[in-house]
Design an enzyme around this catalytic site. Structure first.
Site, mmCIF file in Angstrom:
data_model
loop_
_atom_site.group_PDB
_atom_site.id
_atom_site.type_symbol
_atom_site.label_atom_id
_atom_site.label_comp_id
_atom_site.label_asym_id
_atom_site.label_seq_id
_atom_site.Cartn_x
_atom_site.Cartn_y
_atom_site.Cartn_z
ATOM 1 N N GLU A 74 0.609 -1.166 -0.042
ATOM 2 C CA GLU A 74 -0.065 0.017 0.066
ATOM 3 C C GLU A 74 1.022 1.185 -0.187
ATOM 4 O O GLU A 74 1.590 1.529 0.961
ATOM 5 C CB GLU A 74 -0.736 -0.068 1.307
ATOM 6 C CG GLU A 74 -2.237 0.742 1.159
ATOM 7 C CD GLU A 74 -2.951 0.551 2.294
ATOM 8 O OE1 GLU A 74 -3.971 -0.295 2.104
ATOM 9 O OE2 GLU A 74 -2.893 1.150 3.223
ATOM 10 N N CYS A 75 0.741 1.904 -1.068
ATOM 11 C CA CYS A 75 1.550 3.361 -1.075
ATOM 12 C C CYS A 75 3.163 3.224 -1.089
ATOM 13 O O CYS A 75 3.779 2.742 -2.052
ATOM 14 C CB CYS A 75 0.834 4.304 -0.056
ATOM 15 S SG CYS A 75 1.382 5.900 -0.464
#
Length: 528
Positions: free
Chosen positions: A413-414
């Protein structure tokens, strides 16, 4: 249906930059130092403020976001986090009535306060006004009858005379002044391109800052009056959120094989990380006998079960009817979660859900550890600031190679997405994804509506949920041959992220409490 009677306050402000984090963190630390068990909460999707809250309270900072999780989950999540506490403090987001763009009060501090039936303490930056403060407070107090503003804390007060003028004006408003903080340059917290520097990156300084705030708020605020106001909040009806029950209640089918990754056999990394579970079993800053850095997470290679908050009562993972599959019941797969200074963004409930789904959780630090923990069956790579540590992450070549060669599920995530790319600002990364990442001057920020465009280790095709983007980097291409999500919001409609047989990587931050099937599906895939 049960009742929650925890005394509670929401700390809000007319606008961002008024001093909410300073006041909320200081009040948490002051009450904790006075011997109260304080439950820290943050309205909205912010990851950084909860890290400071955790230092102040010795418990995980928890987010309450009606947009990401749904208004119906706010009371259950609050009751879960505040279980066993004598006081709960909720720091607001932006201005009191600011929420998701174009959607009324949804996602606003005001909505959270109304759902929790909590009195609001308004933090006002008084640096450039005197009598006008009464008009400002009157406007906020009368705007929405469903929001009860129980008091004001004046921030950035210049002098005794300035304070007297402000108090005199507010006497006419009927809203009591519960504190007044002097203007002080040394209260400043370092910030950079995405806001404050996370506590995990400056632990000794952060501990000292929180301890200092505790003293300032104790001396500047009427703590007995604030506690009395918190105790005026009525009981809340609702059952506390429970990770085990949430996982048991959801169904999740294992993903069908998808096209293999570019390099055929080499598998990759995964989901989110908890340095936000930091002080879960630590001591609140200010209550320890001698100054010492607070623990901000499990040491690398150690089980998170030893350090996580015991809000779930240490209950075993789901089993039996409605639980995880037979394989997971026989063997708890080791899910390795990235932590350390480069990976500090995580919601506390994520690791609780992974554990409830049957995983044994272990943390590792991509900056320092040269190998994945023994027995790793899946990897979760959450958010953070890899762009700040790109050179150091790149220098840890043994771990990069281990991640590139890992044959198992990865949820990223990110920051995790950037770590899996070929390179970040020219520094070699893991190379799991055929994409490059660079820093930019453009801030990408906002809520998103998302739909899974295909089956992955995290989500089945067609799953709809809400998420949040928060970054100043760019990945090219922005999506792979099998994108992770179709997004609506911000710049319109677009596809984003990457999925392969074993990898789900995306910029989108998701609160797993809103969709517990993510944890169940991922752990079942790890248990294969």
């Amino acid at each position: 249906m049960t009742s929650t009677a925890v005394p509670r306050l929401v700390v809000a402000a007319p606008a961002s930059g008024s001093g909410k984090t300073t006041v909320a963190t200081g009040l948490m630390a002051a009450f904790a130092a006075a011997g109260l068990a304080v439950s820290p909460h943050k309205a909205g999707p912010d990851y950084i403020d909860p890290g400071y809250h955790a230092l102040a309270c010795g418990r995980p900072g928890r987010n309450l976001d009606p947009y990401l999780c749904g208004p119906e989950r706010i009371v259950p999540l609050f009751a879960h986090g505040a279980a066993g506490c004598e006081l709960a403090l909720v720091e607001g987001v932006m201005g009191l009535f600011d929420g998701a763009a174009g959607q009324g009060e949804l996602g606003s501090t005001a909505q959270v306060a109304k759902i929790l039936r909590a009195p609001v303490v308004l933090v006002v930056d008084a640096s450039s006004q005197s009598r006008s403060v009464a008009a400002l407070v009157h406007g906020f107090a009368s705007w929405d009858p469903g929001v009860r503003i129980g008091g004001v804390i004046l921030n950035k007060v210049a002098s005794d005379r300035h304070e007297a003028l402000l108090r005199g004006a507010l006497d006419e408003s009927g809203v009591p002044v519960l504190g007044a903080l002097r203007r002080a340059a040394d209260v400043h917290v370092p910030s950079r391109h995405l806001g404050l520097v996370p506590a995990a990156e400056r632990r000794p300084e952060a501990v000292a800052w929180v301890r200092d705030l505790a003293g300032r708020l104790r001396d500047s605020c009427d703590l007995p009056a604030l506690l009395a106001l918190a105790r005026s909040a009525p009981p809340l009806d609702g059952t506390a959120w429970d990770a085990v029950e949430e996982v048991a209640a959801c169904g999740a089918s294992l993903p069908s094989p998808a096209p293999s990754r570019n390099r055929g056999s080499a598998p990759d990394p995964g989901p989110q990380t908890p340095d936000g579970l930091n002080c879960a079993s630590g001591t609140p800053v200010g209550s320890e006998p001698h100054p010492q850095p607070a623990r901000l997470g499990a040491p690398p290679g150690r089980s998170l079960g030893e350090f996580e908050d015991r809000g779930s009562g240490g209950r075993p993972p789901v089993s039996g009817r409605g639980g995880v599959g037979e394989t997971a019941r026989r063997r708890r797969p080791v899910v390795t979660v990235a932590g350390g200074a480069a990976f500090t963004f995580a919601y506390a409930e994520q690791v609780e859900l992974l554990r409830a789904a049957g995983a044994e959780l272990v943390t590792f630090d991509p900056l320092r550890d040269e190998a994945l923990p023994e027995g790793t069956a899946g990897i979760v790579l959450g958010g953070g600031f890899p762009e700040i540590y790109a050179a150091d992450l790149s220098a840890n070549e043994p771990l990069r190679k281990a991640v590139a060669a890992f044959e198992g599920p990865i949820a990223a995530e990110c920051a995790g997405l950037l770590y899996l790319a070929r390179e970040l600002d020219g520094a070699p990364m893991c190379g799991v994804l055929d994409a490059g990442a660079t820093m930019t001057d453009r801030l990408t920020l906002g809520y998103r509506e998302a739909v899974a465009l295909g089956d992955s280790v995290l989500a089945p095709a067609g799953l709809r949920l809400r998420g949040h983007e928060f970054h100043r980097t760019r990945v090219a291409p922005g999506a792979g041959p099998a994108p992770a999500w179709g997004l609506t919001g911000g710049t319109g409609r677009r596809v984003e992220g990457f999925t392969t047989t074993d990898v789900h990587a995306s910029y989108l931050h998701v609160h797993w409490a809103a969709e517990p099937s993510l944890a169940r599906r991922f752990v079942e895939r790890c248990a294969r």
